[in-house]
Scaffold this active site. Structure first.
Site, mmCIF file in Angstrom:
data_model
loop_
_atom_site.group_PDB
_atom_site.id
_atom_site.type_symbol
_atom_site.label_atom_id
_atom_site.label_comp_id
_atom_site.label_asym_id
_atom_site.label_seq_id
_atom_site.Cartn_x
_atom_site.Cartn_y
_atom_site.Cartn_z
ATOM 1 N N GLU A 169 0.819 -1.207 0.000
ATOM 2 C CA GLU A 169 0.000 0.000 0.000
ATOM 3 C C GLU A 169 0.863 1.272 0.000
ATOM 4 O O GLU A 169 0.416 2.337 -0.407
ATOM 5 C CB GLU A 169 -0.928 -0.010 1.231
ATOM 6 C CG GLU A 169 -2.304 0.537 0.936
ATOM 7 C CD GLU A 169 -3.329 0.245 2.019
ATOM 8 O OE1 GLU A 169 -4.460 -0.096 1.674
ATOM 9 O OE2 GLU A 169 -3.005 0.369 3.213
ATOM 10 N N HIS B 131 6.380 -27.332 -1.018
ATOM 11 C CA HIS B 131 5.671 -28.437 -1.675
ATOM 12 C C HIS B 131 4.515 -27.935 -2.538
ATOM 13 O O HIS B 131 3.693 -28.720 -2.997
ATOM 14 C CB HIS B 131 5.183 -29.431 -0.611
ATOM 15 C CG HIS B 131 6.323 -30.036 0.137
ATOM 16 N ND1 HIS B 131 6.832 -31.288 -0.144
ATOM 17 C CD2 HIS B 131 7.114 -29.533 1.131
ATOM 18 C CE1 HIS B 131 7.861 -31.540 0.653
ATOM 19 N NE2 HIS B 131 8.053 -30.476 1.437
ATOM 20 N N LYS C 242 -13.984 0.969 -3.773
ATOM 21 C CA LYS C 242 -15.028 1.483 -2.867
ATOM 22 C C LYS C 242 -16.083 2.243 -3.655
ATOM 23 O O LYS C 242 -17.275 2.066 -3.438
ATOM 24 C CB LYS C 242 -14.415 2.419 -1.814
ATOM 25 C CG LYS C 242 -13.575 1.703 -0.781
ATOM 26 C CD LYS C 242 -13.166 2.682 0.306
ATOM 27 C CE LYS C 242 -12.100 2.073 1.198
ATOM 28 N NZ LYS C 242 -11.436 3.065 2.032
HETATM 29 O O1 PA5 Z 1 -3.086 1.810 5.978
HETATM 30 C C1 PA5 Z 1 -4.203 2.293 5.814
HETATM 31 O O2 PA5 Z 1 -4.389 3.511 5.885
HETATM 32 C C2 PA5 Z 1 -5.413 1.437 5.551
HETATM 33 O O3 PA5 Z 1 -5.080 0.110 5.407
HETATM 34 C C3 PA5 Z 1 -6.417 1.555 6.680
HETATM 35 O O4 PA5 Z 1 -5.785 1.176 7.882
HETATM 36 C C4 PA5 Z 1 -7.651 0.708 6.457
HETATM 37 O O5 PA5 Z 1 -8.248 1.050 5.241
HETATM 38 C C5 PA5 Z 1 -8.652 0.902 7.590
HETATM 39 O O6 PA5 Z 1 -8.971 2.245 7.737
HETATM 40 P P1 PA5 Z 1 -9.703 2.786 9.017
HETATM 41 O O7 PA5 Z 1 -8.829 2.585 10.189
HETATM 42 O O8 PA5 Z 1 -9.944 4.241 8.732
HETATM 43 O O9 PA5 Z 1 -10.992 2.019 9.161
#
Ligand code: PA5
Length: 433
Positions: A279, A300, A414
């Protein structure tokens, strides 16, 4: 922890590493000077050093209370609000703790998927448990945890009554804004804040990770100590060296990094690492694709490809020197399995030789190997690994010239999902355009 780069040497010229040294130094400095992209999300850089003792003690006190009064804690969250806690708890827990009656406290997770069966089966389990909810969402608006919390909140209120249920719910969310913050204020839940300048995937050393880990019974002070040790040693620059090596390999066409472990307890650590790097770096059509394997199981299944498939892989092995327990292979008179040559040897001796044999085979097959060694799997060394990888991730992403702290690509699914679900405000999205 030790970074061992011996098995990358035949793939990289010294000059190639040297060429990236200045970019790595600059990138590291940008994290500290706050002069790089996304510089309003750098609260995690100094965190091991500045985290307040009062906060840690408050978390420990809350965890102690919870462990006294309830037997199952449901931690609701997704992505960065889930994977850090899950990774650490799995790394430190008995492999079969969920089946052992002496382990009174179980931490289970929800809100990390939208599976109806998962939620149904969880609700069935909770009917016979004394449970609580720890809902974690920085934004407070993420669909998956919001759906799970709506259902589980209703259940817990029906089971214990509204007033008692409130005492069994903890919220971890944004300081000021967001739906969860508002709800927590109205209901009067015990609340922990996530600092504005720490994004989800860099938040494991905040209450987001520390509270569930403490509830599971682990020593969060030691985790911070481990992180602090790496923070202090930033002059040694292990994180910079790791960032340099992986970027050098990337520039030579090694576009997939596979985290490998030889201990199944590290499976979720790799899941946390995959989110952190995927990410943070996968942007603007750039970035190393993070993957993971659990050895020897996956030798394996994936072993053939790794040894012999397309040559764009490199491997990062987390190697744990000493297991927690000792177990040797017994002698067997009949020796029908032909294993007597190993009689009296530890299982870990066999595992370590599998590890070395695999590394040597992969290196000679064209897969560079970065080894990260820790003496044992405990809170302190997990803390070291966490901060080491976070720091290296920030440096590495800056070396690619991307903003490590946003995730614009996550919004696309989303938008489509909301349009398909008919969420107000998303009616005009045209999915076919
Ligand atoms: O690293 C990030 O920003 C994301 O993975 C968020 O942690 C994830 O989308 C969850 O978001 P939130 O804590 O706002 O629910």
């Amino acid at each position: 922890m030790k970074l061992n780069l011996k098995y990358t040497e035949k793939f990289i010229e010294l000059s190639e590493k040297e060429n990236l040294q200045k970019t790595a130094d600059d990138s590291n400095n940008k994290l500290h000077d706050k002069t790089g992209k996304g510089n309003d999300f750098l609260g995690w850089v100094e965190l091991p050093n500045v985290i307040k003792n009062e906060l840690i003690e408050d978390i420990e006190k809350t965890a102690k209370e919870i462990r006294k009064n309830i037997d199952t804690m449901v931690v609701i969250g997704i992505g960065g609000s889930y994977l850090g806690a899950k990774a650490v708890i799995e790394a430190l827990s008995d492999n079969f703790s969920y089946l052992k009656s002496e382990n009174k406290m179980q931490v289970v997770f929800a809100g990390q998927n939208l599976s109806e069966d998962y939620l149904y089966e969880l609700r069935e389990l909770l009917k016979n448990k004394s449970y609580g909810l720890c809902v974690i969402s920085k934004s407070g608006t993420t669909t998956e945890p919001a759906v799970a919390f709506r259902i589980l909140k209703k259940d817990i209120e029906e089971k214990y009554g509204k007033a008692q249920a409130r005492k069994r719910i903890i919220a971890i969310t944004d300081k000021q804004k967001g739906a969860l913050k508002k709800l927590a204020q109205i209901e009067g839940y015990k609340t922990y804040e996530i600092a504005d300048d720490i994004g989800g995937r860099f938040s494991v050393l905040t209450p987001v990770g520390l509270l569930p880990i403490a509830i599971a019974g682990f020593d969060i002070k030691q985790i911070i100590e481990g992180a602090k040790n790496i923070y202090k040693k930033s002059a040694d620059n292990n994180s910079e060296n790791y960032a340099i090596i992986r970027n050098t390999l990337y520039n030579k066409g090694f576009t997939i990094e596979m985290m490998a472990n030889y201990n199944p307890k590290l499976h979720y650590f790799a899941e946390w690492w995959k989110q952190l790097y995927g990410e943070s770096e996968g942007k603007e059509h750039k970035g190393i694709f993070p993957a993971s394997v659990d050895f020897t199981s996956d030798l394996h299944s994936m072993g053939q490809y790794i040894q012999d498939g397309k040559r764009n892989l490199f491997e990062t092995t987390i190697s744990v020197k000493e297991p927690k327990y000792k177990l040797t292979l017994p002698e067997n008179e009949e020796n029908l399995d032909n294993l007597n040559y190993l009689s009296g040897k530890r299982i870990d001796y066999i595992n370590k030789n599998a590890e070395l044999g695999t590394t040597l085979a992969h290196v000679s097959g064209g897969v560079p190997n970065i080894k990260i060694e820790i003496p044992e799997l405990n809170e302190y060394y997990i803390g070291e690994l966490i901060y080491f990888f976070e720091k290296a991730c920030g440096i590495s992403a800056y070396m690619l010239d991307v903003n490590p702290f946003d995730q614009p690509g996550v919004e696309d699914y989303k938008r489509n999902m909301f349009a398909l679900l008919g969420k107000p405000g998303f009616e005009s999205e045209n999915l076919l355009k």
